[in-house]
Design an enzyme around this catalytic site. Structure first.
Site, PDB file in Angstrom:
ATOM      1  N   ARG B 114       0.264  -1.426  -0.053  1.00 15.25           N
ATOM      2  CA  ARG B 114      -0.463  -0.021  -0.103  1.00 15.25           C
ATOM      3  C   ARG B 114       0.839   1.355  -0.232  1.00 15.25           C
ATOM      4  O   ARG B 114       0.979   2.360   1.113  1.00 15.25           O
ATOM      5  CB  ARG B 114      -0.875   0.382   1.281  1.00 15.25           C
ATOM      6  CG  ARG B 114      -2.034  -0.910   1.206  1.00 15.25           C
ATOM      7  CD  ARG B 114      -3.168  -0.926   2.438  1.00 15.25           C
ATOM      8  NE  ARG B 114      -4.251  -1.868   1.990  1.00 15.25           N
ATOM      9  CZ  ARG B 114      -3.948  -3.006   2.829  1.00 15.25           C
ATOM     10  NH1 ARG B 114      -2.848  -2.845   3.636  1.00 15.25           N
ATOM     11  NH2 ARG B 114      -4.856  -4.232   3.226  1.00 15.25           N
ATOM     12  N   LYS B 136       1.347  11.244 -11.146  1.00 13.79           N
ATOM     13  CA  LYS B 136       0.934  11.051 -12.148  1.00 13.79           C
ATOM     14  C   LYS B 136       1.640   9.321 -12.584  1.00 13.79           C
ATOM     15  O   LYS B 136       2.850   9.347 -13.270  1.00 13.79           O
ATOM     16  CB  LYS B 136       0.365  11.056 -13.371  1.00 13.79           C
ATOM     17  CG  LYS B 136      -0.272  12.062 -13.155  1.00 13.79           C
ATOM     18  CD  LYS B 136      -1.530  12.172 -14.215  1.00 13.79           C
ATOM     19  CE  LYS B 136      -2.045  13.530 -14.310  1.00 13.79           C
ATOM     20  NZ  LYS B 136      -2.588  14.234 -15.547  1.00 13.79           N
ATOM     21  N   GLU B 178       7.359  16.816 -26.094  1.00 14.03           N
ATOM     22  CA  GLU B 178       6.499  18.152 -25.135  1.00 14.03           C
ATOM     23  C   GLU B 178       7.784  19.062 -24.203  1.00 14.03           C
ATOM     24  O   GLU B 178       6.990  19.882 -23.943  1.00 14.03           O
ATOM     25  CB  GLU B 178       7.336  16.877 -23.792  1.00 14.03           C
ATOM     26  CG  GLU B 178       6.634  15.309 -23.978  1.00 14.03           C
ATOM     27  CD  GLU B 178       4.911  14.983 -23.390  1.00 14.03           C
ATOM     28  OE1 GLU B 178       4.192  16.580 -23.011  1.00 14.03           O
ATOM     29  OE2 GLU B 178       4.720  14.668 -23.583  1.00 14.03           O
ATOM     30  N   LYS B 219       6.198  23.249 -14.863  1.00 11.82           N
ATOM     31  CA  LYS B 219       4.912  21.724 -14.721  1.00 11.82           C
ATOM     32  C   LYS B 219       4.969  21.405 -13.394  1.00 11.82           C
ATOM     33  O   LYS B 219       3.869  21.505 -12.549  1.00 11.82           O
ATOM     34  CB  LYS B 219       5.592  20.787 -14.726  1.00 11.82           C
ATOM     35  CG  LYS B 219       4.993  18.794 -14.319  1.00 11.82           C
ATOM     36  CD  LYS B 219       5.504  18.004 -15.464  1.00 11.82           C
ATOM     37  CE  LYS B 219       3.852  17.045 -15.148  1.00 11.82           C
ATOM     38  NZ  LYS B 219       3.987  15.676 -15.649  1.00 11.82           N
ATOM     39  N   GLU B 229      -5.500  17.149 -10.617  1.00 13.50           N
ATOM     40  CA  GLU B 229      -6.696  17.343 -11.599  1.00 13.50           C
ATOM     41  C   GLU B 229      -7.777  17.480 -11.768  1.00 13.50           C
ATOM     42  O   GLU B 229      -8.625  17.054 -12.390  1.00 13.50           O
ATOM     43  CB  GLU B 229      -5.735  16.114 -13.105  1.00 13.50           C
ATOM     44  CG  GLU B 229      -6.186  16.900 -14.445  1.00 13.50           C
ATOM     45  CD  GLU B 229      -5.830  15.881 -15.294  1.00 13.50           C
ATOM     46  OE1 GLU B 229      -4.683  15.710 -14.847  1.00 13.50           O
ATOM     47  OE2 GLU B 229      -6.354  15.841 -15.631  1.00 13.50           O
ATOM     48  N   ARG B 236      -4.215  21.271 -14.339  1.00  9.47           N
ATOM     49  CA  ARG B 236      -3.211  20.026 -14.223  1.00  9.47           C
ATOM     50  C   ARG B 236      -3.759  20.061 -16.110  1.00  9.47           C
ATOM     51  O   ARG B 236      -2.517  19.537 -16.408  1.00  9.47           O
ATOM     52  CB  ARG B 236      -3.361  19.588 -13.317  1.00  9.47           C
ATOM     53  CG  ARG B 236      -2.012  18.314 -13.766  1.00  9.47           C
ATOM     54  CD  ARG B 236      -1.725  17.182 -12.498  1.00  9.47           C
ATOM     55  NE  ARG B 236      -1.125  16.438 -13.224  1.00  9.47           N
ATOM     56  CZ  ARG B 236      -0.415  15.941 -12.342  1.00  9.47           C
ATOM     57  NH1 ARG B 236       0.099  15.842 -10.780  1.00  9.47           N
ATOM     58  NH2 ARG B 236       0.729  14.900 -12.755  1.00  9.47           N
ATOM     59  N   ASN B 240      -2.120  18.284 -20.845  1.00  3.25           N
ATOM     60  CA  ASN B 240      -2.598  17.795 -21.689  1.00  3.25           C
ATOM     61  C   ASN B 240      -3.050  18.239 -22.877  1.00  3.25           C
ATOM     62  O   ASN B 240      -3.477  17.680 -24.268  1.00  3.25           O
ATOM     63  CB  ASN B 240      -4.015  17.170 -21.437  1.00  3.25           C
ATOM     64  CG  ASN B 240      -3.508  15.851 -20.544  1.00  3.25           C
ATOM     65  OD1 ASN B 240      -2.720  15.074 -20.401  1.00  3.25           O
ATOM     66  ND2 ASN B 240      -4.522  15.796 -19.034  1.00  3.25           N
ATOM     67  N   HIS B 243      -2.496  15.858 -26.284  1.00  7.83           N
ATOM     68  CA  HIS B 243      -2.912  14.314 -25.794  1.00  7.83           C
ATOM     69  C   HIS B 243      -3.895  13.940 -26.102  1.00  7.83           C
ATOM     70  O   HIS B 243      -4.272  12.677 -25.289  1.00  7.83           O
ATOM     71  CB  HIS B 243      -2.158  14.423 -23.659  1.00  7.83           C
ATOM     72  CG  HIS B 243      -1.109  14.597 -23.886  1.00  7.83           C
ATOM     73  ND1 HIS B 243      -0.643  15.661 -24.182  1.00  7.83           N
ATOM     74  CD2 HIS B 243      -0.285  13.802 -23.472  1.00  7.83           C
ATOM     75  CE1 HIS B 243       1.077  16.004 -23.441  1.00  7.83           C
ATOM     76  NE2 HIS B 243       0.907  14.559 -23.431  1.00  7.83           N
ATOM     77  N   HIS B 247      -3.655   9.904 -27.076  1.00  8.12           N
ATOM     78  CA  HIS B 247      -3.624   8.946 -26.503  1.00  8.12           C
ATOM     79  C   HIS B 247      -4.760   8.255 -27.620  1.00  8.12           C
ATOM     80  O   HIS B 247      -4.204   6.947 -27.503  1.00  8.12           O
ATOM     81  CB  HIS B 247      -4.749   9.192 -25.797  1.00  8.12           C
ATOM     82  CG  HIS B 247      -4.033   9.735 -24.301  1.00  8.12           C
ATOM     83  ND1 HIS B 247      -4.313  10.641 -23.300  1.00  8.12           N
ATOM     84  CD2 HIS B 247      -2.287  10.014 -23.761  1.00  8.12           C
ATOM     85  CE1 HIS B 247      -3.215  10.743 -22.018  1.00  8.12           C
ATOM     86  NE2 HIS B 247      -2.155  10.244 -23.328  1.00  8.12           N
ATOM     87  N   HIS B 260       5.443   8.051 -27.674  1.00  6.45           N
ATOM     88  CA  HIS B 260       4.326   8.788 -27.608  1.00  6.45           C
ATOM     89  C   HIS B 260       4.610  10.051 -27.510  1.00  6.45           C
ATOM     90  O   HIS B 260       3.674  10.859 -28.396  1.00  6.45           O
ATOM     91  CB  HIS B 260       4.371   9.216 -25.581  1.00  6.45           C
ATOM     92  CG  HIS B 260       3.682   9.456 -24.797  1.00  6.45           C
ATOM     93  ND1 HIS B 260       2.492   9.601 -25.126  1.00  6.45           N
ATOM     94  CD2 HIS B 260       3.846  10.659 -24.159  1.00  6.45           C
ATOM     95  CE1 HIS B 260       2.004  10.461 -24.905  1.00  6.45           C
ATOM     96  NE2 HIS B 260       2.669  11.173 -23.355  1.00  6.45           N
TER      97      HIS B 260
END
Lengths: 377, 377
Positions: B114, B136, B178, B219, B229, B236, B240, B243, B247, B260
């Site tokens: 955990r 993330k 990026e 960032k 987000e 945030r 994207n 993106h 994606h 990517h």
């Protein structure tokens, strides 16, 4: 009857809602829908068929009960289920079932889209008093139980003892092991109350609801003080009374050989014996007597739970031996336990009934002896 | 040279440490060991062999680069690896590699027991400026990319551009997508600076370190304001930019068909085109010109990145067609994107270069047109 108890965790606080009456399944779905959330369920297939309306169009993935469902494969399947049904970040997931379903669904809710809302509808006694409250979620991997998971608090826990009507008796007993645990570690009055009952607790016993509620209160108090089990001593780890033994038993015997609650029952007796050894060794603060061990033993036996590795009254004929477990294998499993810190085994022991502490420096020889007395070889 | 930048996130704050010089691998292991943690690594096998000392006895699970490693299977293997090596709660996990290794290792660190401590050592440009900062983490499932994961902040991010010496040129370019994104969404000066460079950025360009650091600053600022987000607009999600398109491309073309960063490059051009449509529709605030789209296009092409679905200069011969992608399949993938809220597609668009916003009500017809212009069918 609808009552409420709050688990105080700052911005992660949430209510436990206790409700009664028939048609528990209909009631709980209605309640959750009133939140306006678009929800999906992961449900124990038996519970779903027994307690939920056939004509409800709730999107539901049915899960087989049993530890085997707390697997990476079931986790993967559940995430794919949510994704292919396009559950978005503002969607929610309801866990309907026992500890297995709750732990699995909780980890799915924590991980799917990096976390969506989560509702717990525990339908076993064990899940009501223990696993549905406190935010521990997880799955098993080959190397051990609950080794992968997350802390992920539910939005609401809905508890209705009506669901216990259809719970198999050995599952009810397994839940009683956790109930007795709360008495042993935190609440001598609860322990006395359980001892003094004229009739054993059953799903329709007039005192059951109050006992379940008291267990939830205790769990909420302990979790509030140490949500992520980071206290250097005591704290949330106290809830693991008997569990270092229990996890080792389950791991070595193979998950499913003993019910979790059965393994906990054995673990509680062994933890009581360990506590007596601490008294005998003159450790300050420890005052558990042989008499106390007998009381724990008797209360556990009363619910037909096993008190050593040999006998599980519900599950094997009285004269049938349980699988022989190796002491070395049990010790090895203990060393892999999550509670290990800096390589040291960590146990929870009772100073007296109703008061437990964490202990880090137990001689390995004691543990070997205790396993041996319990029937390991 | 050792400089430091703090990602301010209350009790989860952490430093990004920038350092230079040869023997980056030796330096970073020494630094992490100084924390006194018992640490284990998940490392990109190529990077490990190239940059880390052969005689080091760090426990390390080598991972193959490429999206295929961001799988449930690799996640399971890594957890078993930690468990069989008895990594305890007070242990730590170091991610050494690009975004794939960092995302995978971060989710492992978040989930094993955990949650254990986590250190990021990004060794690709993309990981340095983007994926290693912000917490993330995640893996891909059949239904889509990054659909399972956790927010799990590292303890420290160690950045040394020395690692880029051995990065394949197409991977360097992918990282530049990026970098350009930060200029487009947040920092017109950075965009101007990139345009004005006499020589293209390379691992040993004198301005590279400052550019990487500026991207990390941006960032950190954005993540600080909206860690998980949850902002209803902007926040945030602005990171994207491009993106939602990217994606969908990766999902429909099959992970690995485009890097990517290559998919992001295409997505950035399409987002710029979408922004122009918003201007043409008279949306207030939008002021992107055709000239701006050309500037974005030119900067992206300068790093040999693709600007539509047809051409990927590094990876296919100039006259070789990329796989034909279906507009319906692309739209379908977009609808499964994590950014979907209440069933609506959510895009990030530029008001002007250096300033982006989230937009929820884009007509589907526009998106069809944009996909069609990009070469989808």
């Amino acid at each position: 009857m609808v009552e409420q108890l709050t688990v105080e965790l700052g911005e992660r606080s949430y209510p436990i809602v206790f409700f009664g009456g028939a048609d528990a399944g209909v009631f709980v779905l209605e309640k959750i829908r009133q939140t306006g959330r678009s929800v999906t369920a992961l449900a124990d297939s038996k519970v779903w068929d027994l307690h939920f309306p056939k004509n409800d169009d709730l999107l539901c993935l049915k899960i087989e009960g049993g530890e085997a469902s707390k697997s990476i494969t079931c986790f993967d399947n559940a995430c794919e289920f949510l994704a292919t049904n396009r559950i978005a970040r503002d969607g929610g997931l309801i866990a309907i079932g026992g500890g297995v379903v709750g732990d699995l669904a909780g980890f799915v809710a924590a991980s799917y889209l990096r976390g969506i809302d989560f509702y717990q509808v525990p339908t076993t006694l064990l899940a009501m008093v223990d696993s549905s409250v406190g935010g521990k979620t997880g799955i098993n991997i080959k190397a051990g139980k609950n080794l992968v998971g997350a802390f992920w608090q539910p939005q609401v826990v809905y508890i209705c003892t009506e669901f216990l009507k259809t719970l198999p008796p050995e599952e009810f007993s397994a839940g009683m092991a956790e109930v007795i645990k709360y008495g042993m570690l935190y609440d001598a009055k609860l322990f006395d109350q359980l001892e003094a009952l004229e009739h054993d607790l059953t799903w329709d016993h007039p005192e059951l609801s109050a006992v379940v509620r008291r267990c939830c209160e205790i769990k909420a108090e302990i979790v509030k003080a140490d949500e992520k089990e980071t206290a250097s001593s005591g704290g949330r780890a106290l809830l693991n009374l008997g569990h270092t033994f229990a996890h080792a038993i389950e791991n070595v015997a193979g998950y499913g050989t003993y019910l979790h609650g059965e393994a906990v029952a054995i673990g509680l007796v062994l933890a009581a014996k360990l506590s007596v050894r601490l008294v005998e060794a003159g450790r300050s603060g420890f005052a558990v007597s042989d008499e106390d061990v007998i009381r724990c033993h008797a209360l556990i036996e009363r619910y037909r739970l096993p008190t050593d590795l040999r006998i599980s009254l519900h599950r094997v004929a009285g004269d049938l031996a349980a699988p022989k477990l190796s002491i070395e294998a049990l010790l090895d499993a203990m060393r892999r336990d999550k509670k290990v810190r800096s390589g040291k085994l960590r146990f929870v022991a009772m100073e007296k009934i109703g008061n437990a502490v964490t202990v880090d420096d137990i001689p390995e020889g004691w543990i070997r002896d205790i396993w041996s007395e319990a029937g390991a070889e």
